[in-house]
Design an enzyme around this catalytic site. Structure first.
Site: not given
Length: 131
Positions: A8, A82, A86
């Site tokens: 997050c 959100c 990555c």
């Protein structure tokens, strides 16, 4: 042992609780990690209190950055709704959970988000342990 990552923004609420639940429900077959794209440096006291109610000590966790993760391949990399990317994380599977940030919620709403995270982690652990 299968590695699972929860991401997050601040790594202070959602991903921390998800990591805790994965530790609780991973049946010793999962190594759970959490990180943030812009870590706050602290775990929210509300998250610590919410997990303490369930017998998990989140005080032992630290808010950390994606750059602090070990160089491993993750079975799953889960973002917490959100929109965090990555890009440096190797993962066999990716999921995005649309979970609201409980940071500014009251205690009752915070617990509702905690329960949502718990349920989603339980589902994920069934998938991980089935592989």
């Amino acid at each position: 042992m299968k590695n699972v990552l929860f991401v997050c923004i601040e790594n202070s609420n959602r991903s921390q609780m998800a990591q805790a639940f994965a530790n609780m429900y991973g049946n010793g077959e999962v190594k759970a990690f959490s990180a943030g794209s812009k870590p706050s440096g602290i775990v929210n006291p509300k998250a610590i209190a919410a997990m303490k109610e369930l017998g998990y000590n989140l005080e032992l966790h630290q808010s950390k950055s994606l750059n602090e993760l070990p160089d491993v391949e993750f079975e799953y990399a889960v973002t917490m709704g959100c929109g965090d990317a990555c890009p440096l994380v190797r993962a066999k599977h990716r999921e995005d959970w649309n979970i609201p940030d409980p940071k500014n919620m009251d205690e009752t709403e915070f617990r509702t988000v905690r329960s949502l995270i718990r349920d989603k982690v339980k589902e994920l652990m069934m998938k991980v342990n089935a592989r």
